[in-house]
Design a protein around this motif. Structure first.
Motif, mmCIF file in Angstrom:
data_model
loop_
_atom_site.group_PDB
_atom_site.id
_atom_site.type_symbol
_atom_site.label_atom_id
_atom_site.label_comp_id
_atom_site.label_asym_id
_atom_site.label_seq_id
_atom_site.Cartn_x
_atom_site.Cartn_y
_atom_site.Cartn_z
ATOM 1 N N SER A 11 0.841 -1.203 0.000
ATOM 2 C CA SER A 11 0.000 0.000 0.000
ATOM 3 C C SER A 11 0.873 1.250 0.000
ATOM 4 O O SER A 11 1.962 1.261 0.582
ATOM 5 C CB SER A 11 -0.902 0.007 1.231
ATOM 6 O OG SER A 11 -0.127 0.038 2.420
ATOM 7 N N PRO A 12 0.402 2.301 -0.653
ATOM 8 C CA PRO A 12 1.208 3.530 -0.707
ATOM 9 C C PRO A 12 1.192 4.271 0.624
ATOM 10 O O PRO A 12 0.171 4.306 1.313
ATOM 11 C CB PRO A 12 0.535 4.338 -1.816
ATOM 12 C CG PRO A 12 -0.886 3.847 -1.821
ATOM 13 C CD PRO A 12 -0.821 2.400 -1.454
ATOM 14 N N ALA A 13 2.320 4.858 0.984
ATOM 15 C CA ALA A 13 2.392 5.696 2.172
ATOM 16 C C ALA A 13 2.034 7.130 1.784
ATOM 17 O O ALA A 13 1.795 7.429 0.611
ATOM 18 C CB ALA A 13 3.797 5.635 2.772
ATOM 19 N N SER A 14 2.002 8.010 2.767
ATOM 20 C CA SER A 14 1.605 9.401 2.501
ATOM 21 C C SER A 14 2.803 10.276 2.171
ATOM 22 O O SER A 14 2.769 11.491 2.362
ATOM 23 C CB SER A 14 0.888 9.968 3.726
ATOM 24 O OG SER A 14 1.739 9.917 4.861
ATOM 25 N N VAL A 15 3.867 9.664 1.677
ATOM 26 C CA VAL A 15 5.086 10.400 1.397
ATOM 27 C C VAL A 15 5.721 9.888 0.114
ATOM 28 O O VAL A 15 5.517 8.731 -0.269
ATOM 29 C CB VAL A 15 6.074 10.254 2.594
ATOM 30 C CG1 VAL A 15 6.463 8.802 2.796
ATOM 31 C CG2 VAL A 15 7.312 11.115 2.405
ATOM 32 N N CYS A 16 6.458 10.754 -0.566
ATOM 33 C CA CYS A 16 7.152 10.395 -1.802
ATOM 34 C C CYS A 16 8.605 10.854 -1.703
ATOM 35 O O CYS A 16 8.950 11.707 -0.881
ATOM 36 C CB CYS A 16 6.488 11.055 -3.014
ATOM 37 S SG CYS A 16 4.774 10.576 -3.271
ATOM 38 N N ALA A 17 9.444 10.290 -2.529
ATOM 39 C CA ALA A 17 10.854 10.689 -2.555
ATOM 40 C C ALA A 17 11.406 10.498 -3.956
ATOM 41 O O ALA A 17 10.960 9.617 -4.688
ATOM 42 C CB ALA A 17 11.675 9.882 -1.545
ATOM 43 N N ARG A 18 12.372 11.306 -4.299
ATOM 44 C CA ARG A 18 12.924 11.257 -5.651
ATOM 45 C C ARG A 18 14.415 11.591 -5.610
ATOM 46 O O ARG A 18 14.845 12.480 -4.861
ATOM 47 C CB ARG A 18 12.200 12.281 -6.531
ATOM 48 C CG ARG A 18 12.588 12.261 -7.994
ATOM 49 C CD ARG A 18 11.819 13.331 -8.743
ATOM 50 N NE ARG A 18 10.377 13.166 -8.594
ATOM 51 C CZ ARG A 18 9.478 14.101 -8.919
ATOM 52 N NH1 ARG A 18 9.893 15.266 -9.380
ATOM 53 N NH2 ARG A 18 8.196 13.870 -8.763
ATOM 54 N N SER A 19 15.202 10.871 -6.391
ATOM 55 C CA SER A 19 16.615 11.206 -6.530
ATOM 56 C C SER A 19 16.751 12.492 -7.340
ATOM 57 O O SER A 19 15.968 12.757 -8.253
ATOM 58 C CB SER A 19 17.382 10.073 -7.224
ATOM 59 O OG SER A 19 17.447 8.926 -6.405
ATOM 60 N N VAL A 20 17.753 13.286 -6.989
ATOM 61 C CA VAL A 20 18.004 14.552 -7.668
ATOM 62 C C VAL A 20 19.380 14.486 -8.317
ATOM 63 O O VAL A 20 20.380 14.249 -7.629
ATOM 64 C CB VAL A 20 17.948 15.722 -6.671
ATOM 65 C CG1 VAL A 20 18.219 17.045 -7.381
ATOM 66 C CG2 VAL A 20 16.595 15.760 -5.965
ATOM 67 N N PRO A 21 19.487 14.635 -9.625
ATOM 68 C CA PRO A 21 20.795 14.601 -10.289
ATOM 69 C C PRO A 21 21.732 15.645 -9.692
ATOM 70 O O PRO A 21 21.348 16.799 -9.484
ATOM 71 C CB PRO A 21 20.461 14.925 -11.752
ATOM 72 C CG PRO A 21 19.015 14.566 -11.904
ATOM 73 C CD PRO A 21 18.384 14.875 -10.577
ATOM 74 N N PHE A 22 22.950 15.219 -9.411
ATOM 75 C CA PHE A 22 23.901 16.146 -8.817
ATOM 76 C C PHE A 22 25.250 16.002 -9.512
ATOM 77 O O PHE A 22 25.434 16.490 -10.614
ATOM 78 C CB PHE A 22 24.002 15.902 -7.301
ATOM 79 C CG PHE A 22 24.681 17.026 -6.561
ATOM 80 C CD1 PHE A 22 24.253 18.328 -6.716
ATOM 81 C CD2 PHE A 22 25.732 16.781 -5.706
ATOM 82 C CE1 PHE A 22 24.871 19.377 -6.044
ATOM 83 C CE2 PHE A 22 26.368 17.815 -5.021
ATOM 84 C CZ PHE A 22 25.936 19.108 -5.193
ATOM 85 N N ARG A 23 26.183 15.293 -8.914
ATOM 86 C CA ARG A 23 27.497 15.114 -9.532
ATOM 87 C C ARG A 23 27.997 13.713 -9.223
ATOM 88 O O ARG A 23 27.510 13.070 -8.289
ATOM 89 C CB ARG A 23 28.487 16.163 -9.019
ATOM 90 C CG ARG A 23 28.822 16.022 -7.541
ATOM 91 C CD ARG A 23 29.773 17.091 -7.081
ATOM 92 N NE ARG A 23 29.192 18.417 -7.142
ATOM 93 C CZ ARG A 23 29.589 19.446 -6.405
ATOM 94 N NH1 ARG A 23 30.599 19.281 -5.573
ATOM 95 N NH2 ARG A 23 29.014 20.621 -6.501
#
Length: 276
Positions: free
Chosen positions: A205-217
């Protein structure tokens, strides 16, 4: 202007060889240190910084908390960087204590030598995590036990296992920090979908939060999390603050130090002693 569907991420990277110049009095808590990042810290932050054993840890702490204060003031100019006040929720999550801004802006702070990162959101709790290969444990054996089975499978199939692990870990920690539970959330009980960013619990089941990787170096894994749905955040802006916040002014006396952190870096106390 920080829009409702935007999360801004500010980063700073400490350059090799950066040191604190000598002050006239040589006092440990002298506010006259010729170093921009030092000036905006609170008395409590300066005292905590002075207690670090390793010089690099003190330097990174200074950079991270200065970055936090200056980034917040960019989005709320009515409060100067040195005037921000902070407290902690019952779960330990740091929050803004200034009454005029406590319900207006959310932030999250993370650092891993030599990078500091701050995430700022106008309307929704957010979390940021940064992990560098230089600051991560040298041996990752057994650490996959903290991953969800789906993430363990991803790690087994990865060509660069170290980079893969750091990407998985930063997404998980960014999500946990957005919720305000940090490492108290059993990391093996959920996983972050690498495609959409949804956080899925053990039962799927989905939680109430999301996360995403952010391109950096290369060599740095950076991720941001937020409370809400995937489409609630449509824009993630990454801004480098290195030049303004970390470069020492050209005055003062500098002494060489090891280019990298770790056991070979001299301690903060030793560095202060050598300045005398």
């Amino acid at each position: 202007m920080l829009l409702d569907n935007t999360i801004s991420i500010y980063t700073s990277t400490i350059a090799s060889g950066v040191t604190f110049p000598r002050t006239a009095g040589g006092a440990q808590h002298d506010t006259g240190w010729d170093y921009p990042a030092w000036v905006v810290l609170s008395v409590e932050e300066r005292q905590r910084m002075s207690r670090f054993v390793r010089f690099d840890d003190a330097l990174l702490y200074c950079a991270a908390h200065s970055l936090k204060r200056q980034a917040l003031s960019l989005h709320f100019p009515a409060i100067a960087p040195s005037e921000w006040r902070f407290s902690h929720e019952g779960n330990g999550k740091p929050v803004i204590a200034n009454a005029v801004a406590s319900d207006t802006i959310h932030f999250s702070l993370s650092h891993s030598w030599p990078v500091a990162a701050v995430a700022i959101s106008r309307v929704r709790p957010c979390g940021v995590d940064v992990e560098t290969e230089a600051g991560a444990p040298k041996n990752l054996d057994g650490m996959d036990a903290a991953l969800h089975p789906a993430e363990q499978a991803c790690l087994r199939d990865a060509t660069d296992k170290r980079s893969c692990f750091l990407d998985l870990w930063t997404r998980k920690e960014a999500a946990a920090k957005a919720l305000g539970c940090g490492l108290a959330w059993e990391f093996s009980s959920f996983h972050v979908c690498p495609r959409c960013g949804c956080v899925l619990c053990a039962d799927g089941s989905p939680a109430s939060v999301c996360a995403r990787s952010v391109p950096f170096r290369p060599g740095v894994s950076l991720a941001v999390g937020w409370i809400g749905l995937v489409n609630d955040v449509l824009d993630i802006q990454t801004r480098c603050a290195d030049a303004n916040m970390l470069a020492p002014r050209p005055t003062g006396t500098r002494r060489p130090r090891p280019a990298n952190g770790g056991p070979n870096g001299r301690s903060f106390a030793e560095a202060m002693e050598r300045r005398q």
